[in-house]
Enzyme design. Structure first.
Site, PDB file in Angstrom:
ATOM      1  N   THR A  42       1.033  -1.138  -0.102  1.00  0.00           N
ATOM      2  CA  THR A  42      -0.221  -0.026   0.228  1.00  0.00           C
ATOM      3  C   THR A  42       0.894   1.237  -0.160  1.00  0.00           C
ATOM      4  OG1 THR A  42      -0.154   0.088   2.365  1.00  0.00           O
ATOM      5  CG2 THR A  42      -1.892  -1.282   1.190  1.00  0.00           C
ATOM      6  N   GLY A  43       0.542   2.203  -0.884  1.00  0.00           N
ATOM      7  CA  GLY A  43       1.354   3.551  -0.786  1.00  0.00           C
ATOM      8  C   GLY A  43       2.549   3.165  -1.638  1.00  0.00           C
ATOM      9  N   GLY A  44       2.389   2.197  -2.697  1.00  0.00           N
ATOM     10  CA  GLY A  44       3.548   1.637  -3.518  1.00  0.00           C
ATOM     11  C   GLY A  44       4.171   2.687  -4.368  1.00  0.00           C
ATOM     12  N   SER A 102       5.471   5.724  -3.988  1.00  0.00           N
ATOM     13  CA  SER A 102       6.409   6.500  -3.591  1.00  0.00           C
ATOM     14  C   SER A 102       7.286   6.262  -2.496  1.00  0.00           C
ATOM     15  CB  SER A 102       5.561   8.085  -3.104  1.00  0.00           C
ATOM     16  OG  SER A 102       6.422   8.894  -2.584  1.00  0.00           O
ATOM     17  N   GLY A 103       8.513   6.885  -2.379  1.00  0.00           N
ATOM     18  CA  GLY A 103       9.220   6.694  -1.223  1.00  0.00           C
ATOM     19  C   GLY A 103       9.779   5.334  -0.718  1.00  0.00           C
ATOM     20  N   ILE A 104       9.218   4.799   0.333  1.00  0.00           N
ATOM     21  CA  ILE A 104       9.626   3.600   1.011  1.00  0.00           C
ATOM     22  C   ILE A 104       8.764   2.478   0.030  1.00  0.00           C
ATOM     23  CG2 ILE A 104       9.520   2.127   3.012  1.00  0.00           C
ATOM     24  CD1 ILE A 104      10.156   4.857   4.576  1.00  0.00           C
ATOM     25  N   GLY A 105       7.523   2.771  -0.010  1.00  0.00           N
ATOM     26  CA  GLY A 105       6.719   1.774  -0.601  1.00  0.00           C
ATOM     27  C   GLY A 105       7.355   1.483  -2.099  1.00  0.00           C
ATOM     28  N   SER A 147       7.178   3.479  13.079  1.00  0.00           N
ATOM     29  CA  SER A 147       8.023   4.738  13.160  1.00  0.00           C
ATOM     30  C   SER A 147       8.772   4.574  14.341  1.00  0.00           C
ATOM     31  CB  SER A 147       7.490   5.947  12.886  1.00  0.00           C
ATOM     32  OG  SER A 147       8.473   7.192  13.241  1.00  0.00           O
ATOM     33  N   TYR A 152       0.812  11.691  15.457  1.00  0.00           N
ATOM     34  CA  TYR A 152       1.458  10.829  14.394  1.00  0.00           C
ATOM     35  C   TYR A 152       2.114   9.836  15.266  1.00  0.00           C
ATOM     36  CZ  TYR A 152       5.183   8.930  11.211  1.00  0.00           C
ATOM     37  OH  TYR A 152       5.708   8.382  10.248  1.00  0.00           O
TER      38      TYR A 152
HETATM   39  P1  NAD Z   1       5.821   8.973   0.907  1.00  0.00           P
HETATM   40  O1  NAD Z   1       4.809  10.291   1.109  1.00  0.00           O
HETATM   41  O2  NAD Z   1       6.767   8.924  -0.245  1.00  0.00           O
HETATM   42  O3  NAD Z   1       4.992   7.847   0.377  1.00  0.00           O
HETATM   43  C1  NAD Z   1       3.764   7.473   1.349  1.00  0.00           C
HETATM   44  C2  NAD Z   1       2.635   6.736   0.740  1.00  0.00           C
HETATM   45  O4  NAD Z   1       1.399   6.393   1.152  1.00  0.00           O
HETATM   46  C3  NAD Z   1       2.606   7.420  -0.748  1.00  0.00           C
HETATM   47  O5  NAD Z   1       2.558   6.255  -1.842  1.00  0.00           O
HETATM   48  C4  NAD Z   1       1.126   7.938  -0.608  1.00  0.00           C
HETATM   49  O6  NAD Z   1       0.268   7.858  -1.919  1.00  0.00           O
HETATM   50  C5  NAD Z   1       0.603   6.806   0.216  1.00  0.00           C
HETATM   51  N1  NAD Z   1      -0.900   7.308   0.998  1.00  0.00           N
HETATM   52  C6  NAD Z   1      -0.707   8.169   1.890  1.00  0.00           C
HETATM   53  N2  NAD Z   1      -2.188   8.328   2.534  1.00  0.00           N
HETATM   54  C7  NAD Z   1      -2.847   7.175   1.505  1.00  0.00           C
HETATM   55  C8  NAD Z   1      -4.060   6.865   1.724  1.00  0.00           C
HETATM   56  N3  NAD Z   1      -4.822   7.452   2.349  1.00  0.00           N
HETATM   57  N4  NAD Z   1      -4.573   5.796   0.951  1.00  0.00           N
HETATM   58  C9  NAD Z   1      -3.470   5.204   0.121  1.00  0.00           C
HETATM   59  N5  NAD Z   1      -2.307   5.564   0.195  1.00  0.00           N
HETATM   60  C10 NAD Z   1      -1.818   6.704   0.889  1.00  0.00           C
HETATM   61  O7  NAD Z   1       6.560   8.853   2.502  1.00  0.00           O
HETATM   62  P2  NAD Z   1       7.093   7.578   3.068  1.00  0.00           P
HETATM   63  O8  NAD Z   1       8.405   8.191   4.177  1.00  0.00           O
HETATM   64  O9  NAD Z   1       7.782   6.640   1.857  1.00  0.00           O
HETATM   65  O10 NAD Z   1       6.291   6.872   3.940  1.00  0.00           O
HETATM   66  C11 NAD Z   1       5.860   5.637   3.804  1.00  0.00           C
HETATM   67  C12 NAD Z   1       5.402   5.394   5.364  1.00  0.00           C
HETATM   68  O11 NAD Z   1       6.876   5.339   6.132  1.00  0.00           O
HETATM   69  C13 NAD Z   1       4.573   6.209   6.243  1.00  0.00           C
HETATM   70  O12 NAD Z   1       3.540   5.014   6.974  1.00  0.00           O
HETATM   71  C14 NAD Z   1       5.439   6.852   7.007  1.00  0.00           C
HETATM   72  O13 NAD Z   1       4.790   7.091   8.086  1.00  0.00           O
HETATM   73  C15 NAD Z   1       6.461   5.912   7.505  1.00  0.00           C
HETATM   74  N6  NAD Z   1       7.896   6.425   7.927  1.00  0.00           N
HETATM   75  C16 NAD Z   1       8.437   7.294   7.303  1.00  0.00           C
HETATM   76  C17 NAD Z   1       9.643   8.120   7.603  1.00  0.00           C
HETATM   77  C18 NAD Z   1      10.392   9.032   6.880  1.00  0.00           C
HETATM   78  O14 NAD Z   1      11.196   9.762   7.412  1.00  0.00           O
HETATM   79  N7  NAD Z   1      10.050   9.141   5.673  1.00  0.00           N
HETATM   80  C19 NAD Z   1       9.959   7.457   8.956  1.00  0.00           C
HETATM   81  C20 NAD Z   1       9.330   6.667   9.571  1.00  0.00           C
HETATM   82  C21 NAD Z   1       8.316   6.140   9.097  1.00  0.00           C
END
Ligand code: NAD
Length: 266
Positions: A27-29, A31-34, A150, A163
């Site tokens: 899910t959320g694949g 962008s970023g970590i996904g 996190s 958060y």
């Molecule tokens: P990101 O913004 O690049 O990715 C977030 C993803 O979640 C995106 O694909 C976005 O479209 C999706 N998303 C958000 N709301 C959504 C919804 N309602 N329905 C479906 N998809 C949804 O950010 P990221 O940093 O890759 O975040 C991924 C996860 O990592 C999150 O759960 C975030 O809390 C966690 N996280 C991030 C960090 C950091 O420093 N980046 C640190 C700890 C945890």
């Protein structure tokens, strides 16, 4: 692909957790970590589906990755139902569920609105719980669920009360779910990243200057003196998704350059 000619061993098989034949959903694949994790799952042999909210971004990412791409807002339970039935029809039963979608909306105590609370919790916690709830009937026995939490679950970082609570709730849920799903050999684990270089911070409402000030201050507190990369997290998630982690459930992994150690002197 690297072959060791003398022993005929494919070194990729040693260095990469094998996900051949597995069906994975992220899910959320888009962008970023996904995104990085979907890529790694694919490279490790899995058939991968990503989901996200924006049609354009999901289509672009799934084309780049060579995955299936579906639109589903995890805060909309009907959308998760539709996602599950599409995945079942197109891919069949699922072996790996990476519950990654999340948002980071900082707000100081005293300025927390009901709207912010519902939005943050609705995606990070309620969305995660119901993603699992609704995928459960189509998870294979022996499946691996990985919840993206996190290190904020354990810190008192200013402006992150809601958060951090959404992630602490996720970790508590992980422990209980792992005991309940153990009879089906479904493993449930949490991954707790420290700061990772992704577009997440740009979506907080902070301007460029605030983000770079925040990043610099944060980086100085990290013993390894850098932010994580999405690929750092993807490697750990891929390990937990694989059969190499078959004795690991109900666990949490910090992956944070040591920031949670909170050194009193550095
Ligand atoms: P990101 O913004 O690049 O990715 C977030 C993803 O979640 C995106 O694909 C976005 O479209 C999706 N998303 C958000 N709301 C959504 C919804 N309602 N329905 C479906 N998809 C949804 O950010 P990221 O940093 O890759 O975040 C991924 C996860 O990592 C999150 O759960 C975030 O809390 C966690 N996280 C991030 C960090 C950091 O420093 N980046 C640190 C700890 C945890």
């Amino acid at each position: 692909m690297y072959w060791n000619k003398r022993s005929n061993i494919n070194l990729n098989d040693i260095f990469m957790n094998d996900l051949k034949g597995k069906i994975a959903v992220v899910t959320g694949g888009n962008s970023g970590i996904g995104y990085a994790t979907a890529k790694r799952f694919k490279e490790s042999g899995a058939t991968v589906a990503i989901s996200g909210r924006s049609k354009e971004r999901v289509e672009k990412a799934s084309q780049e990755l060579g995955t299936k791409g579906y639109i589903a807002d995890v805060s909309d339970l009907g959308a998760i139902d539709r996602l599950v039935s599409t995945v079942e029809n197109e891919l069949g039963k699922v072996d790996i569920l990476f519950v990654n979608a999340g948002i980071f909306k900082p707000a100081p105590v005293g300025q927390i609105t009901e709207e912010l609370f519902d939005h943050q919790m609705g995606i990070n916690f309620k969305g995660a719980v119901f993603t699992i709830e609704k995928f459960l009937p189509i998870l294979n026995d022996g499946a691996s669920i990985i919840n993206l939490s996190s290190v904020n679950a354990y810190t008192g970082m200013p402006n992150t009360a809601v958060y951090a609570a959404s992630k602490a709730a996720m970790n508590s849920y992980t422990r209980t779910a792992s005991t309940e799903l153990a009879p089906r050999k479904i493993r449930v684990n949490s991954v707790n990243p420290g700061p990772v270089n992704t577009p997440l911070f740009g979506k907080t409402g902070m301007d460029e200057e605030q983000i770079s000030g925040f990043a610099e201050a944060f980086q100085n507190r990290i013993p390894l003196k850098r932010f994580g990369t999405p690929e750092d997290i993807a490697k750990l998630v891929t390990f937990l998704a694989s059969d190499d982690a078959s004795f690991i459930t109900g666990a949490e992994y910090n992956i944070d350059g040591g920031v949670i150690i909170n050194p009193l002197l550095s």
